[in-house]
Scaffold this motif. Structure first.
Motif, mmCIF file in Angstrom:
data_model
loop_
_atom_site.group_PDB
_atom_site.id
_atom_site.type_symbol
_atom_site.label_atom_id
_atom_site.label_comp_id
_atom_site.label_asym_id
_atom_site.label_seq_id
_atom_site.Cartn_x
_atom_site.Cartn_y
_atom_site.Cartn_z
ATOM 1 N N ARG A 36 27.185 11.281 45.551
ATOM 2 C CA ARG A 36 26.000 10.843 46.622
ATOM 3 C C ARG A 36 25.842 11.782 47.913
ATOM 4 O O ARG A 36 24.644 12.256 47.555
ATOM 5 C CB ARG A 36 26.140 9.942 47.244
ATOM 6 C CG ARG A 36 26.748 8.083 46.541
ATOM 7 C CD ARG A 36 27.424 6.953 47.059
ATOM 8 N NE ARG A 36 27.634 5.856 46.273
ATOM 9 C CZ ARG A 36 27.660 4.611 46.977
ATOM 10 N NH1 ARG A 36 28.114 4.450 48.145
ATOM 11 N NH2 ARG A 36 28.060 3.951 45.837
ATOM 12 N N ASN A 37 26.306 11.965 48.295
ATOM 13 C CA ASN A 37 26.467 13.602 49.340
ATOM 14 C C ASN A 37 25.780 14.628 48.042
ATOM 15 O O ASN A 37 25.026 15.747 49.097
ATOM 16 C CB ASN A 37 27.684 13.991 49.275
ATOM 17 C CG ASN A 37 27.285 15.240 50.789
ATOM 18 O OD1 ASN A 37 26.926 14.297 51.227
ATOM 19 N ND2 ASN A 37 28.536 16.272 50.537
ATOM 20 N N ARG B 88 10.871 12.820 52.265
ATOM 21 C CA ARG B 88 12.052 12.067 51.323
ATOM 22 C C ARG B 88 13.682 12.713 51.660
ATOM 23 O O ARG B 88 14.591 11.961 51.899
ATOM 24 C CB ARG B 88 11.723 13.100 50.088
ATOM 25 C CG ARG B 88 10.692 12.245 49.320
ATOM 26 C CD ARG B 88 10.875 12.472 47.894
ATOM 27 N NE ARG B 88 10.426 13.872 47.512
ATOM 28 C CZ ARG B 88 9.151 14.473 47.624
ATOM 29 N NH1 ARG B 88 8.621 13.711 47.035
ATOM 30 N NH2 ARG B 88 8.915 15.821 46.978
ATOM 31 N N ALA B 89 13.410 13.658 52.335
ATOM 32 C CA ALA B 89 14.849 14.308 52.434
ATOM 33 C C ALA B 89 15.657 13.854 53.926
ATOM 34 O O ALA B 89 16.402 13.731 53.766
ATOM 35 C CB ALA B 89 14.861 15.741 53.100
ATOM 36 N N GLY B 90 14.349 13.194 54.487
ATOM 37 C CA GLY B 90 15.160 12.344 56.303
ATOM 38 C C GLY B 90 14.909 10.975 55.750
ATOM 39 O O GLY B 90 16.016 10.692 56.111
ATOM 40 N N SER C 174 30.448 4.635 58.636
ATOM 41 C CA SER C 174 30.922 3.470 58.380
ATOM 42 C C SER C 174 32.156 5.050 57.529
ATOM 43 O O SER C 174 33.563 4.024 58.333
ATOM 44 C CB SER C 174 30.797 3.328 56.824
ATOM 45 O OG SER C 174 31.994 2.578 55.785
ATOM 46 N N LEU C 175 32.248 5.637 57.532
ATOM 47 C CA LEU C 175 33.355 6.908 56.984
ATOM 48 C C LEU C 175 34.027 7.090 58.298
ATOM 49 O O LEU C 175 34.910 7.232 58.875
ATOM 50 C CB LEU C 175 33.188 8.043 56.068
ATOM 51 C CG LEU C 175 32.316 7.311 54.474
ATOM 52 C CD1 LEU C 175 32.128 8.835 53.762
ATOM 53 C CD2 LEU C 175 34.238 7.520 53.578
ATOM 54 N N GLY D 4 21.739 6.025 52.736
ATOM 55 C CA GLY D 4 22.579 7.470 53.142
ATOM 56 C C GLY D 4 23.194 7.340 54.859
ATOM 57 O O GLY D 4 24.180 7.910 54.829
ATOM 58 N N LEU D 5 22.247 6.799 55.985
ATOM 59 C CA LEU D 5 23.044 6.673 57.350
ATOM 60 C C LEU D 5 24.263 6.282 57.323
ATOM 61 O O LEU D 5 25.366 6.075 57.865
ATOM 62 C CB LEU D 5 21.790 6.896 57.963
ATOM 63 C CG LEU D 5 21.974 6.348 59.732
ATOM 64 C CD1 LEU D 5 22.744 7.686 60.142
ATOM 65 C CD2 LEU D 5 20.454 5.943 60.333
#
Length: 377
Positions: free
Chosen positions: A292-293, A255-257, A271-272, A265-266
Protein backbone atom coordinates in the motif's frame (compact mmCIF):
# COMPACT_ATOMS: atom_id res chain seq x y z
CA UNK A 1 42.38 67.23 -59.20
CA UNK A 2 39.52 65.85 -61.29
CA UNK A 3 40.92 62.32 -60.95
CA UNK A 4 41.08 62.80 -57.21
CA UNK A 5 37.48 64.03 -57.23
CA UNK A 6 36.44 61.09 -59.39
CA UNK A 7 38.26 58.69 -57.08
CA UNK A 8 36.69 60.31 -54.01
CA UNK A 9 33.18 60.06 -55.41
CA UNK A 10 33.65 56.42 -56.32
CA UNK A 11 35.27 55.63 -53.01
CA UNK A 12 32.53 57.39 -51.07
CA UNK A 13 29.79 55.52 -52.88
CA UNK A 14 31.62 52.20 -52.41
CA UNK A 15 32.15 52.82 -48.73
CA UNK A 16 28.54 53.80 -48.14
CA UNK A 17 27.20 50.79 -50.02
CA UNK A 18 29.70 48.45 -48.39
CA UNK A 19 28.78 49.75 -44.94
CA UNK A 20 25.07 49.29 -45.64
CA UNK A 21 25.69 45.79 -46.93
CA UNK A 22 27.84 44.94 -43.90
CA UNK A 23 25.13 46.17 -41.53
CA UNK A 24 22.51 44.04 -43.26
CA UNK A 25 24.73 40.97 -43.29
CA UNK A 26 25.78 41.46 -39.66
CA UNK A 27 22.18 41.73 -38.51
CA UNK A 28 21.10 38.69 -40.51
CA UNK A 29 24.10 36.67 -39.26
CA UNK A 30 23.51 37.70 -35.65
CA UNK A 31 19.86 36.73 -35.85
CA UNK A 32 20.79 33.41 -37.43
CA UNK A 33 23.30 32.65 -34.66
CA UNK A 34 20.75 33.51 -31.97
CA UNK A 35 18.24 31.15 -33.59
CA UNK A 36 20.90 28.43 -33.77
CA UNK A 37 21.80 28.86 -30.11
CA UNK A 38 18.13 28.80 -29.12
CA UNK A 39 17.57 25.61 -31.10
CA UNK A 40 20.62 23.96 -29.53
CA UNK A 41 19.58 25.07 -26.04
CA UNK A 42 16.02 23.81 -26.51
CA UNK A 43 17.33 20.46 -27.73
CA UNK A 44 19.57 20.30 -24.68
CA UNK A 45 16.66 21.11 -22.36
CA UNK A 46 14.65 18.27 -23.90
CA UNK A 47 17.55 15.89 -23.26
CA UNK A 48 17.97 17.20 -19.70
CA UNK A 49 14.27 16.66 -19.00
CA UNK A 50 14.66 13.04 -20.05
CA UNK A 51 17.82 12.66 -17.96
CA UNK A 52 16.02 14.25 -15.01
CA UNK A 53 13.24 11.70 -15.35
CA UNK A 54 15.81 8.90 -15.56
CA UNK A 55 17.57 10.23 -12.45
CA UNK A 56 14.24 10.33 -10.64
CA UNK A 57 13.56 6.72 -11.61
CA UNK A 58 17.05 5.73 -10.50
CA UNK A 59 16.60 7.44 -7.15
CA UNK A 60 13.24 5.79 -6.68
CA UNK A 61 14.56 2.32 -7.54
CA UNK A 62 17.54 2.81 -5.25
CA UNK A 63 15.38 3.96 -2.34
CA UNK A 64 13.01 1.03 -2.79
CA UNK A 65 15.89 -1.43 -3.00
CA UNK A 66 17.47 0.10 0.10
CA UNK A 67 14.22 -0.17 2.02
CA UNK A 68 13.70 -3.79 1.06
CA UNK A 69 17.33 -4.73 1.82
CA UNK A 70 17.47 -3.01 5.21
CA UNK A 71 14.07 -4.32 6.27
CA UNK A 72 15.07 -7.85 5.32
CA UNK A 73 18.45 -7.66 7.04
CA UNK A 74 16.82 -6.16 10.15
CA UNK A 75 14.23 -8.95 10.29
CA UNK A 76 14.70 -12.21 12.11
CA UNK A 77 13.67 -14.57 9.31
CA UNK A 78 15.05 -15.15 5.79
CA UNK A 79 13.60 -12.99 3.03
CA UNK A 80 10.70 -14.51 1.11
CA UNK A 81 10.34 -14.79 -2.67
CA UNK A 82 8.45 -11.53 -3.29
CA UNK A 83 11.05 -9.64 -1.26
CA UNK A 84 13.93 -11.13 -3.25
CA UNK A 85 12.13 -10.36 -6.52
CA UNK A 86 11.49 -6.75 -5.47
CA UNK A 87 15.14 -6.30 -4.51
CA UNK A 88 16.45 -7.72 -7.78
CA UNK A 89 13.97 -5.72 -9.86
CA UNK A 90 14.85 -2.40 -8.26
CA UNK A 91 18.59 -3.06 -8.38
CA UNK A 92 18.35 -3.91 -12.07
CA UNK A 93 16.31 -0.77 -12.76
CA UNK A 94 18.88 1.41 -10.98
CA UNK A 95 21.67 -0.10 -13.09
CA UNK A 96 19.69 0.38 -16.32
CA UNK A 97 19.01 3.98 -15.35
CA UNK A 98 22.72 4.68 -14.96
CA UNK A 99 23.33 3.40 -18.48
CA UNK A 100 20.44 5.49 -19.83
CA UNK A 101 21.77 8.67 -18.22
CA UNK A 102 25.25 8.14 -19.67
CA UNK A 103 23.79 7.44 -23.12
CA UNK A 104 21.53 10.50 -23.17
CA UNK A 105 24.35 12.80 -22.05
CA UNK A 106 26.87 11.48 -24.55
CA UNK A 107 26.13 14.01 -27.32
CA UNK A 108 25.72 17.08 -25.11
CA UNK A 109 28.32 19.49 -23.77
CA UNK A 110 27.41 19.33 -20.08
CA UNK A 111 30.68 18.90 -18.17
CA UNK A 112 29.16 19.70 -14.76
CA UNK A 113 26.62 16.90 -15.15
CA UNK A 114 29.01 14.39 -16.69
CA UNK A 115 31.47 14.98 -13.86
CA UNK A 116 28.99 13.38 -11.44
CA UNK A 117 28.80 10.09 -13.34
CA UNK A 118 32.13 8.81 -12.02
CA UNK A 119 30.88 8.75 -8.44
CA UNK A 120 27.61 7.21 -9.58
CA UNK A 121 29.42 4.41 -11.40
CA UNK A 122 31.71 3.82 -8.42
CA UNK A 123 28.67 3.50 -6.13
CA UNK A 124 27.11 1.04 -8.55
CA UNK A 125 30.33 -1.00 -8.64
CA UNK A 126 30.42 -1.09 -4.82
CA UNK A 127 26.86 -2.44 -4.71
CA UNK A 128 27.74 -5.03 -7.32
CA UNK A 129 30.71 -6.15 -5.23
CA UNK A 130 28.48 -6.38 -2.13
CA UNK A 131 25.77 -8.40 -3.86
CA UNK A 132 27.17 -11.93 -3.21
CA UNK A 133 27.34 -11.22 0.53
CA UNK A 134 23.86 -9.68 0.50
CA UNK A 135 22.34 -12.54 -1.48
CA UNK A 136 23.77 -15.03 0.97
CA UNK A 137 22.91 -13.16 4.15
CA UNK A 138 19.37 -12.17 3.20
CA UNK A 139 18.47 -15.85 2.78
CA UNK A 140 19.63 -16.73 6.29
CA UNK A 141 17.96 -16.23 9.69
CA UNK A 142 19.36 -13.30 11.63
CA UNK A 143 21.67 -15.25 13.99
CA UNK A 144 23.50 -16.79 11.03
CA UNK A 145 24.10 -13.55 9.12
CA UNK A 146 27.45 -11.83 8.85
CA UNK A 147 27.64 -9.26 11.64
CA UNK A 148 28.89 -6.37 9.47
CA UNK A 149 26.50 -6.98 6.56
CA UNK A 150 23.74 -4.63 7.72
CA UNK A 151 26.06 -1.65 8.26
CA UNK A 152 27.96 -2.31 5.02
CA UNK A 153 24.64 -2.43 3.17
CA UNK A 154 23.51 0.84 4.77
CA UNK A 155 26.71 2.61 3.70
CA UNK A 156 26.68 1.25 0.15
CA UNK A 157 23.00 2.03 -0.36
CA UNK A 158 23.37 5.53 1.07
CA UNK A 159 26.34 6.23 -1.19
CA UNK A 160 24.28 5.16 -4.20
CA UNK A 161 21.45 7.45 -3.11
CA UNK A 162 23.86 10.35 -2.56
CA UNK A 163 25.46 9.80 -5.98
CA UNK A 164 22.10 9.73 -7.74
CA UNK A 165 21.00 12.85 -5.85
CA UNK A 166 24.14 14.73 -6.89
CA UNK A 167 23.57 13.80 -10.53
CA UNK A 168 19.90 14.79 -10.33
CA UNK A 169 20.80 18.16 -8.76
CA UNK A 170 23.42 18.80 -11.45
CA UNK A 171 20.87 18.01 -14.16
CA UNK A 172 18.30 20.37 -12.64
CA UNK A 173 20.92 23.11 -12.28
CA UNK A 174 21.78 22.81 -15.97
CA UNK A 175 18.18 23.43 -17.09
CA UNK A 176 17.74 27.11 -18.16
CA UNK A 177 15.06 28.90 -16.14
CA UNK A 178 14.35 31.77 -18.54
CA UNK A 179 11.11 30.15 -19.70
CA UNK A 180 8.33 30.40 -17.05
CA UNK A 181 6.78 27.04 -17.98
CA UNK A 182 10.09 25.24 -17.55
CA UNK A 183 10.79 27.08 -14.31
CA UNK A 184 7.38 26.28 -12.79
CA UNK A 185 7.44 22.60 -13.71
CA UNK A 186 11.00 22.18 -12.48
CA UNK A 187 9.94 23.56 -9.09
CA UNK A 188 6.97 21.16 -9.04
CA UNK A 189 9.26 18.24 -9.86
CA UNK A 190 11.67 19.23 -7.08
CA UNK A 191 8.86 19.71 -4.56
CA UNK A 192 7.28 16.38 -5.49
CA UNK A 193 10.59 14.58 -5.11
CA UNK A 194 11.23 16.24 -1.74
CA UNK A 195 7.82 14.96 -0.67
CA UNK A 196 8.65 11.50 -2.01
CA UNK A 197 11.91 11.39 -0.03
CA UNK A 198 10.13 12.50 3.13
CA UNK A 199 7.41 9.92 2.53
CA UNK A 200 10.08 7.29 1.95
CA UNK A 201 11.66 8.06 5.33
CA UNK A 202 8.26 7.69 6.99
CA UNK A 203 7.56 4.44 5.16
CA UNK A 204 11.01 3.02 5.87
CA UNK A 205 10.62 3.60 9.60
CA UNK A 206 7.18 1.98 9.62
CA UNK A 207 8.25 -1.04 7.60
CA UNK A 208 11.50 -1.51 9.51
CA UNK A 209 9.51 -1.53 12.74
CA UNK A 210 7.09 -4.08 11.31
CA UNK A 211 9.97 -6.25 10.05
CA UNK A 212 11.65 -6.19 13.47
CA UNK A 213 8.38 -6.85 15.32
CA UNK A 214 9.10 -4.02 17.75
CA UNK A 215 7.51 -0.83 19.03
CA UNK A 216 8.85 2.71 19.42
CA UNK A 217 10.53 4.28 22.37
CA UNK A 218 9.75 7.90 23.20
CA UNK A 219 12.81 9.07 21.24
CA UNK A 220 11.80 6.97 18.24
CA UNK A 221 8.26 8.31 18.40
CA UNK A 222 9.60 11.86 18.38
CA UNK A 223 11.88 11.06 15.43
CA UNK A 224 8.93 9.55 13.56
CA UNK A 225 6.85 12.67 14.23
CA UNK A 226 9.68 14.86 12.92
CA UNK A 227 9.84 12.79 9.72
CA UNK A 228 6.09 13.14 9.30
CA UNK A 229 6.43 16.89 9.79
CA UNK A 230 8.99 17.05 6.97
CA UNK A 231 6.61 15.14 4.75
CA UNK A 232 3.80 17.59 5.49
CA UNK A 233 6.13 20.55 4.86
CA UNK A 234 7.10 19.07 1.49
CA UNK A 235 3.41 18.67 0.66
CA UNK A 236 2.82 22.34 1.47
CA UNK A 237 5.72 23.30 -0.83
CA UNK A 238 4.24 21.20 -3.62
CA UNK A 239 0.88 22.93 -3.24
CA UNK A 240 2.56 26.33 -3.37
CA UNK A 241 4.18 25.43 -6.71
CA UNK A 242 0.95 24.11 -8.25
CA UNK A 243 -0.85 27.38 -9.25
CA UNK A 244 -0.38 28.07 -12.93
CA UNK A 245 0.46 24.45 -13.76
CA UNK A 246 -1.43 22.56 -16.45
CA UNK A 247 -4.61 20.64 -15.67
CA UNK A 248 -2.71 17.36 -16.02
CA UNK A 249 -0.08 18.33 -13.47
CA UNK A 250 -2.61 19.75 -11.01
CA UNK A 251 -4.69 16.58 -11.26
CA UNK A 252 -1.62 14.47 -10.51
CA UNK A 253 -0.85 16.61 -7.45
CA UNK A 254 -4.43 16.26 -6.23
CA UNK A 255 -4.25 12.47 -6.56
CA UNK A 256 -1.02 12.44 -4.55
CA UNK A 257 -2.66 14.47 -1.79
CA UNK A 258 -5.74 12.25 -1.73
CA UNK A 259 -3.68 9.06 -1.41
CA UNK A 260 -1.19 10.32 1.17
CA UNK A 261 -3.03 12.89 3.30
CA UNK A 262 -6.67 11.84 3.13
CA UNK A 263 -8.84 8.76 3.49
CA UNK A 264 -7.38 5.29 3.99
CA UNK A 265 -3.75 6.37 3.57
CA UNK A 266 -3.98 8.88 6.41
CA UNK A 267 -6.00 6.47 8.59
CA UNK A 268 -3.50 3.64 8.08
CA UNK A 269 -0.50 5.78 8.94
CA UNK A 270 -2.22 7.22 12.02
CA UNK A 271 -3.19 3.74 13.21
CA UNK A 272 0.38 2.45 12.86
CA UNK A 273 1.87 5.49 14.60
CA UNK A 274 -0.53 5.01 17.50
CA UNK A 275 0.18 1.29 17.72
CA UNK A 276 3.98 1.68 17.68
CA UNK A 277 3.93 4.54 20.19
CA UNK A 278 1.60 2.75 22.60
CA UNK A 279 3.31 -0.67 22.27
CA UNK A 280 0.20 -2.22 20.73
CA UNK A 281 0.15 -4.85 17.96
CA UNK A 282 -0.20 -3.28 14.50
CA UNK A 283 -3.27 -3.99 12.43
CA UNK A 284 -1.35 -4.60 9.20
CA UNK A 285 1.42 -6.94 8.06
CA UNK A 286 4.75 -5.90 6.57
CA UNK A 287 3.78 -7.07 3.08
CA UNK A 288 0.46 -5.22 3.20
CA UNK A 289 2.17 -2.06 4.45
CA UNK A 290 4.85 -2.23 1.76
CA UNK A 291 2.30 -2.84 -1.01
CA UNK A 292 0.00 0.00 0.00
CA UNK A 293 2.82 2.39 0.80
CA UNK A 294 4.42 1.77 -2.60
CA UNK A 295 1.10 2.56 -4.29
CA UNK A 296 0.65 5.74 -2.23
CA UNK A 297 4.18 6.92 -2.94
CA UNK A 298 3.71 6.09 -6.60
CA UNK A 299 1.17 8.90 -6.89
CA UNK A 300 3.83 11.35 -5.67
CA UNK A 301 6.23 10.09 -8.32
CA UNK A 302 3.41 10.44 -10.87
CA UNK A 303 3.15 14.13 -10.00
CA UNK A 304 6.89 14.59 -10.54
CA UNK A 305 6.74 12.69 -13.83
CA UNK A 306 3.76 14.78 -14.98
CA UNK A 307 5.82 17.94 -14.41
CA UNK A 308 8.79 16.40 -16.26
CA UNK A 309 6.52 15.45 -19.16
CA UNK A 310 5.35 19.08 -19.34
CA UNK A 311 8.98 20.22 -19.33
CA UNK A 312 9.88 17.83 -22.13
CA UNK A 313 6.88 18.91 -24.20
CA UNK A 314 7.70 22.57 -23.65
CA UNK A 315 11.32 22.02 -24.62
CA UNK A 316 10.28 20.23 -27.81
CA UNK A 317 7.91 23.08 -28.64
CA UNK A 318 10.66 25.66 -28.07
CA UNK A 319 13.06 23.59 -30.17
CA UNK A 320 10.54 23.47 -33.02
CA UNK A 321 10.01 27.23 -32.86
CA UNK A 322 13.76 27.79 -32.79
CA UNK A 323 14.32 25.49 -35.77
CA UNK A 324 11.65 27.31 -37.77
CA UNK A 325 13.31 30.61 -36.88
CA UNK A 326 16.69 29.12 -37.82
CA UNK A 327 15.49 28.16 -41.30
CA UNK A 328 13.76 31.50 -41.77
CA UNK A 329 16.83 33.47 -40.75
CA UNK A 330 19.07 31.34 -42.93
CA UNK A 331 16.85 32.22 -45.89
CA UNK A 332 16.97 35.90 -44.88
CA UNK A 333 20.76 35.78 -44.70
CA UNK A 334 20.99 34.14 -48.12
CA UNK A 335 18.64 36.69 -49.65
CA UNK A 336 20.59 39.51 -47.97
CA UNK A 337 23.86 38.29 -49.44
CA UNK A 338 22.25 38.03 -52.85
CA UNK A 339 20.70 41.50 -52.67
CA UNK A 340 23.90 43.12 -51.44
CA UNK A 341 25.86 41.47 -54.23
CA UNK A 342 23.35 42.49 -56.87
CA UNK A 343 23.19 46.03 -55.47
CA UNK A 344 26.98 46.44 -55.59
CA UNK A 345 27.05 45.04 -59.13
CA UNK A 346 24.33 47.44 -60.22
CA UNK A 347 26.13 50.40 -58.67
CA UNK A 348 29.45 49.52 -60.25
CA UNK A 349 27.97 48.94 -63.69
CA UNK A 350 25.20 51.54 -63.66
CA UNK A 351 26.78 54.39 -61.67
CA UNK A 352 30.52 54.16 -61.23
CA UNK A 353 31.29 53.01 -64.77
CA UNK A 354 29.36 55.93 -66.42
CA UNK A 355 31.04 58.37 -64.01
CA UNK A 356 34.43 57.02 -64.96
CA UNK A 357 33.57 57.26 -68.69
CA UNK A 358 32.23 60.81 -68.38
CA UNK A 359 35.29 61.86 -66.39
CA UNK A 360 37.58 60.58 -69.13
CA UNK A 361 35.59 62.36 -71.83
CA UNK A 362 35.62 65.66 -69.96
CA UNK A 363 39.36 65.39 -69.43
CA UNK A 364 39.89 64.78 -73.18
CA UNK A 365 37.80 67.82 -74.10
CA UNK A 366 39.70 69.92 -71.59
CA UNK A 367 42.92 68.83 -73.28
CA UNK A 368 41.62 70.15 -76.64
CA UNK A 369 40.52 66.83 -78.18
CA UNK A 370 37.19 67.75 -79.78
CA UNK A 371 36.90 64.48 -81.63
CA UNK A 372 35.88 62.42 -78.58
CA UNK A 373 32.31 61.16 -78.41
CA UNK A 374 30.33 62.66 -75.56
CA UNK A 375 28.02 60.08 -73.90
CA UNK A 376 24.55 61.44 -73.44
CA UNK A 377 22.92 58.56 -71.57
Amino acid sequence: MSRLTDFSIRMTICLILSAMGLIILSYATSTLMEAYEQAAQSSQVAALAQVSRASLNGLLATRLARGVALQSLSGTTPADGPTLDALDTNDRQAGDTLMEIATRLRDHDLPAVKATLGRLQAAQDALTALRPRRDKGIRLPKPEREAALLEDTKRARQEMLDAFSITADAVDAAIPLSDPVLRRNLEIKRAAWAMRMASGAVGLRIQSTLAAGQSWSLAESMAASAELGRMEAAWARLNEAAPGASDTVRAAIQRAGARNFEGSGLARRTSLYDAFSQQKPPSITLLESRTRNTADQGTIVDAANAALAEMFGRAKSLAHQANVALVRNAVVLLVSVLLVGLGLLAVFRGVLKPIRTMTGTMQALADGNASVEVPFR
